[in-house]
Design a protein around this motif. Structure first.
Motif, PDB file in Angstrom:
ATOM      1  N   LEU A 220       4.051   9.374  13.322  1.00  0.00           N
ATOM      2  CA  LEU A 220       3.774   8.521  12.166  1.00  0.00           C
ATOM      3  C   LEU A 220       4.617   7.259  12.176  1.00  0.00           C
ATOM      4  O   LEU A 220       4.139   6.183  11.808  1.00  0.00           O
ATOM      5  N   ASN A 221       5.863   7.366  12.604  1.00  0.00           N
ATOM      6  CA  ASN A 221       6.761   6.215  12.560  1.00  0.00           C
ATOM      7  C   ASN A 221       6.203   5.046  13.360  1.00  0.00           C
ATOM      8  O   ASN A 221       6.273   3.886  12.946  1.00  0.00           O
ATOM      9  N   ASN A 222       5.610   5.333  14.501  1.00  0.00           N
ATOM     10  CA  ASN A 222       5.062   4.293  15.361  1.00  0.00           C
ATOM     11  C   ASN A 222       3.758   3.720  14.823  1.00  0.00           C
ATOM     12  O   ASN A 222       3.368   2.612  15.195  1.00  0.00           O
ATOM     13  N   LEU A 227      -1.285   2.614   9.401  1.00  0.00           N
ATOM     14  CA  LEU A 227      -1.636   3.444   8.243  1.00  0.00           C
ATOM     15  C   LEU A 227      -1.633   2.617   6.962  1.00  0.00           C
ATOM     16  O   LEU A 227      -2.470   2.818   6.079  1.00  0.00           O
ATOM     17  N   GLN A 228      -0.691   1.681   6.861  1.00  0.00           N
ATOM     18  CA  GLN A 228      -0.690   0.810   5.681  1.00  0.00           C
ATOM     19  C   GLN A 228      -1.940  -0.062   5.665  1.00  0.00           C
ATOM     20  O   GLN A 228      -2.515  -0.325   4.602  1.00  0.00           O
ATOM     21  N   PHE A 229      -2.352  -0.525   6.847  1.00  0.00           N
ATOM     22  CA  PHE A 229      -3.581  -1.314   6.897  1.00  0.00           C
ATOM     23  C   PHE A 229      -4.778  -0.479   6.440  1.00  0.00           C
ATOM     24  O   PHE A 229      -5.606  -0.938   5.646  1.00  0.00           O
ATOM     25  N   LYS A 266      11.244   7.579   5.936  1.00  0.00           N
ATOM     26  CA  LYS A 266      11.102   6.369   5.112  1.00  0.00           C
ATOM     27  C   LYS A 266       9.693   5.788   5.247  1.00  0.00           C
ATOM     28  O   LYS A 266       9.086   5.373   4.258  1.00  0.00           O
ATOM     29  N   ALA A 267       9.168   5.755   6.480  1.00  0.00           N
ATOM     30  CA  ALA A 267       7.823   5.215   6.699  1.00  0.00           C
ATOM     31  C   ALA A 267       6.787   6.023   5.928  1.00  0.00           C
ATOM     32  O   ALA A 267       5.859   5.459   5.334  1.00  0.00           O
ATOM     33  N   ALA A 268       6.937   7.355   5.916  1.00  0.00           N
ATOM     34  CA  ALA A 268       5.992   8.213   5.191  1.00  0.00           C
ATOM     35  C   ALA A 268       6.075   7.955   3.688  1.00  0.00           C
ATOM     36  O   ALA A 268       5.044   7.884   2.999  1.00  0.00           O
ATOM     37  N   LEU A 269       7.299   7.804   3.167  1.00  0.00           N
ATOM     38  CA  LEU A 269       7.463   7.508   1.731  1.00  0.00           C
ATOM     39  C   LEU A 269       6.820   6.172   1.377  1.00  0.00           C
ATOM     40  O   LEU A 269       6.168   6.047   0.330  1.00  0.00           O
ATOM     41  N   ASP A 270       6.993   5.183   2.247  1.00  0.00           N
ATOM     42  CA  ASP A 270       6.405   3.865   1.989  1.00  0.00           C
ATOM     43  C   ASP A 270       4.880   3.940   1.958  1.00  0.00           C
ATOM     44  O   ASP A 270       4.231   3.285   1.135  1.00  0.00           O
ATOM     45  N   ILE A 271       4.303   4.713   2.849  1.00  0.00           N
ATOM     46  CA  ILE A 271       2.838   4.841   2.900  1.00  0.00           C
ATOM     47  C   ILE A 271       2.317   5.532   1.651  1.00  0.00           C
ATOM     48  O   ILE A 271       1.315   5.110   1.060  1.00  0.00           O
ATOM     49  N   VAL A 272       2.989   6.591   1.235  1.00  0.00           N
ATOM     50  CA  VAL A 272       2.577   7.313   0.023  1.00  0.00           C
ATOM     51  C   VAL A 272       2.651   6.379  -1.186  1.00  0.00           C
ATOM     52  O   VAL A 272       1.734   6.347  -2.024  1.00  0.00           O
ATOM     53  N   GLN A 273       3.749   5.613  -1.288  1.00  0.00           N
ATOM     54  CA  GLN A 273       3.906   4.701  -2.419  1.00  0.00           C
ATOM     55  C   GLN A 273       2.861   3.588  -2.374  1.00  0.00           C
ATOM     56  O   GLN A 273       2.282   3.217  -3.403  1.00  0.00           O
TER      57      GLN A 273
END
Length: 680
Positions: A220-222, A227-229, A266-273
């Motif tokens: 997921l980190n990479n 994922l945000q897009f 952190k990346a997963a939290l950012d995506i969820v938010q």
């Protein structure tokens, strides 16, 4: 006047932005007659042709075959290049073996050539061995992955046109996909590459709603930017692979520590938010089929938040599959749509006869519209262990999507694993948009430029072409209102390439009122100054365009209503420090365009203050002018170093650089070419 050249707009809100795919030249658009007698290098995808069994149901395979056969039938000499390994097919060792396989597949004679290993450029005599040639395995050369310029030049020796038909490698910088484009006078996408590019563009469009992304795989980190897009474009994100554990953990649920990527928290939290802020539904597996590490034959369904020690998830559980099925199920009479408001998920059943209805709540009004068209993208495998034999969840997911593609749903499948299971579970793969290379798609969704695509980009290469190695710059379509440029656009046209300060054009407009004059100049400031002078002087038969003539000459001049009667190239690209650069604007594509567009008995005037440059201009026109040009001699000829040149400028009007050379007492090397009649 001129319509501005723009890329497709791909900017998004909330800070999420995707680099647009450029406009590239394609084999479909290229004039077929221009392929005749040309040497064309095709970078093909070895995974399509060289597997143990060719999949004739694959549209990619059929298009890849058509690219090669189309070139062959158009009269081109075809050189095939690729990289292959025994992992694809254990029988693949020597190029001769691969050539035999390709001969069988294409039903045409393919001959293997060994020139790379000898570090010898391809020679014209080698081209006589067969109509289709195969170079050695590129995977044997480290220069391929390093995009070595000398290696790329070796590969492209004697090659006129480069066709990239290996979209699978477009995310990599290789000598055979990026480097060779610098040395061929035309570079373009083959039919398979072109179709994959079209499919890629569809992943970014939101012309159909709702848009659901089913996301498998890990790391997921990479893939966080991608994922945000997707979250910015989709209405729901459905996680079905290893990444689902990062999302479950980010949502505050317990997950076995060995299933969590610590660097991805952190990346997963950012995506969820981000998804929450965009009101995008996130769906994750609620249960899994798990295997006991000590008793491998023991399988049990365990809840996602209750996986016991010693148990490893191997497949999606029944509840998870039911929930995904509920999300994607569609019928002719009703459709379930998902709307998200804060932490509440609402399900609405819509009747096809009702165009819309409103839901009224505290502080909000939600209008729901029935959408007859929608889309799904499935990217990444449903896989939790690299060697897991359990694929029931993957098969059931494929069956669900096959049903939906029969109900006006646009479905894109990305990745070799997902594409393979779709082929096994559906009777018609043509119903799906399929991209077997997930790596290239992930890079695109992350907003990265794909090097293999950018190497074919007409506009990008135009902007980077000044004083660089020889590039092919295919004409981008200009649209010019000639009635605004000239008072009478039917008059014969004179074009000055590299018009500089415009002294030659301005002087000629006053001397010959019966002709129209056009200056093509890459320096925008000079063009603006010249246009201001035209306007202030009231000149109606002169005009200037800011452009790189190497790439746009054919597009511009072919749209002119009258005849092209004279082309002048005077001291091309003056560079005080590097005079050898002055010939570089003169590429084969430009000379061939002049040969095609110049009127019968039309003239080409060439001059330079550097003799070697003037000689090269002359030689290039005679070499690439399709036999249509001959040198005109005059009684005022001047002999310098055994070469004959015009002593005087036949027009009596000097360009700014020419005047500078004359003022310092240096010689000018001039010649006039004429286009012969009866050779069209």
């Amino acid at each position: 006047m001129l319509k501005e050249i723009t890329f497709e707009n791909a900017s998004l809100c909330d800070g999420v932005e995707l680099e647009a795919l450029p406009h590239v030249q394609t084999l479909r658009e290229f004039p077929r007659e221009e392929l005749f007698a040309k040497v064309v290098m095709v970078r093909f995808d070895s995974t399509i042709f060289l597997g143990e069994k060719l999949d004739w149901s694959s549209q990619s395979a059929l298009r890849a075959l058509y690219t090669i056969k189309f070139l062959h039938e158009s009269g081109a000499k075809v050189i095939l290049v690729s990289a292959w390994s025994t992992k694809i097919n254990p029988k693949l060792l020597a190029a001769e073996v691969v050539a035999d396989i390709l001969s069988s597949v294409l039903r045409l004679k393919v001959a293997a050539l060994r020139c790379i290993s000898c570090n010898m450029p391809l020679e014209r005599k080698d081209l006589q061995k067969a109509d289709i040639l195969l170079l050695e395995n590129l995977s044997n050369y480290k220069e391929e992955a390093a995009n070595c310029s000398k290696f790329a030049e070796l590969l492209s020796s004697e090659v006129d046109i480069f066709v990239n038909d290996s979209f699978f490698q477009s995310h990599k910088i290789l000598a055979s996909t990026v480097g060779v484009a610098r040395f061929c006078y035309a570079s373009m996408a083959g039919f398979s590459f072109d179709e994959s590019l079209c499919q890629l563009k569809k992943t970014a469009t939101t012309n159909k709603k709702p848009y659901i992304a089913i996301i498998g795989g890990g790391n997921l980190n990479n893939k966080a930017a991608a994922l945000q897009f997707l979250a910015s474009r989709c209405d729901a994100l459905v996680f079905v692979g290893l990444m689902s554990f990062q999302i479950i953990h980010a949502l505050g649920h317990s997950v076995p520590t060995n299933l969590v990527e610590l660097e991805a928290q952190k990346a997963a939290l950012d995506i969820v938010q981000f998804a929450h802020n965009k009101n995008v539904l996130i769906l994750y597996p609620k249960d899994f089929w798990c295997v006991n590490q000590h008793l491998p034959k023991q399988l049990e369904v365990l809840p996602a938040q209750g996986i016991l020690d010693g148990w490893v998830p191997v497949d999606l559980g029944p509840s998870s599959l039911d929930e995904i099925n509920s999300l994607v199920t569609n019928s002719k009479v009703k459709r379930k749509l998902i709307s998200r408001y804060h932490n509440m998920t609402c399900y609405f059943w819509l009747n096809r006869d009702l165009p819309s209805f409103e839901i009224v709540g505290t502080g909000f009004i939600l209008r729901v519209y029935y959408m007859s068209m929608w889309k799904i993208i499935w990217i990444g495998p449903v896989k939790f262990r690299s060697s897991s034999p359990y694929t029931g969840g993957t098969s059931k997911l494929a069956q669900m999507l096959y049903k939906q593609c029969q109900c006006e749903c646009e479905i894109t499948i990305v990745g070799s694993t997902a594409c393979e299971v779709i082929k096994n579970e559906s009777s018609s793969v043509s119903s799906f948009n399929m991209l077997e290379n997930a790596s290239a798609v992930w890079e695109f969704l992350k907003g990265q430029k794909l090097p293999g695509v950018m190497a074919l980009d007409r506009v990008y290469r135009l902007l980077c072409s000044v004083f660089t190695s020889p590039l092919c710059l295919i004409a981008y379509p200009f649209e010019i209102d000639w009635n605004v440029a000239y008072c009478d656009p039917s008059r014969p046209l004179v074009v000055d390439i590299g018009s500089g300060n415009g002294l030659f054009i301005m002087g000629m407009t006053r001397k010959r009122k019966d002709l129209n004059f056009l200056g093509l100049e890459i320096n925008g400031k000079l063009v603006k100054r010249c246009l201001d002078s035209v306007h202030q002087s009231g000149i109606t038969n002169g005009y200037f365009i800011e452009t790189n003539a190497t790439s746009t000459f054919h597009s511009i001049v072919s749209s002119y209503p009258g005849e092209l009667v004279l082309l002048s190239i005077e001291c091309p690209n003056p560079d005080f420090n590097k005079p050898e650069h002055r010939w570089r604007m003169m590429q084969r594509s430009l000379i061939e365009a002049v040969a095609d567009l110049l009127a019968s008995k039309g003239k080409v005037f060439l001059q330079s203050d550097v003799e070697a440059v003037a000689m090269r201009l002359k030689d290039e026109f005679l070499k690439y002018g399709k036999g249509k040009f001959h040198v005109m001699h005059d009684r005022y000829d001047l002999v310098i170093n055994g070469n004959t040149w015009l002593k005087e400028n036949p027009f009596g009007i000097h360009s700014d650089w020419e005047q500078h050379v004359i003022d310092r007492g240096a010689p000018m090397y001039r010649l006039m070419l004429s286009k012969a009649t009866g050779l069209e």
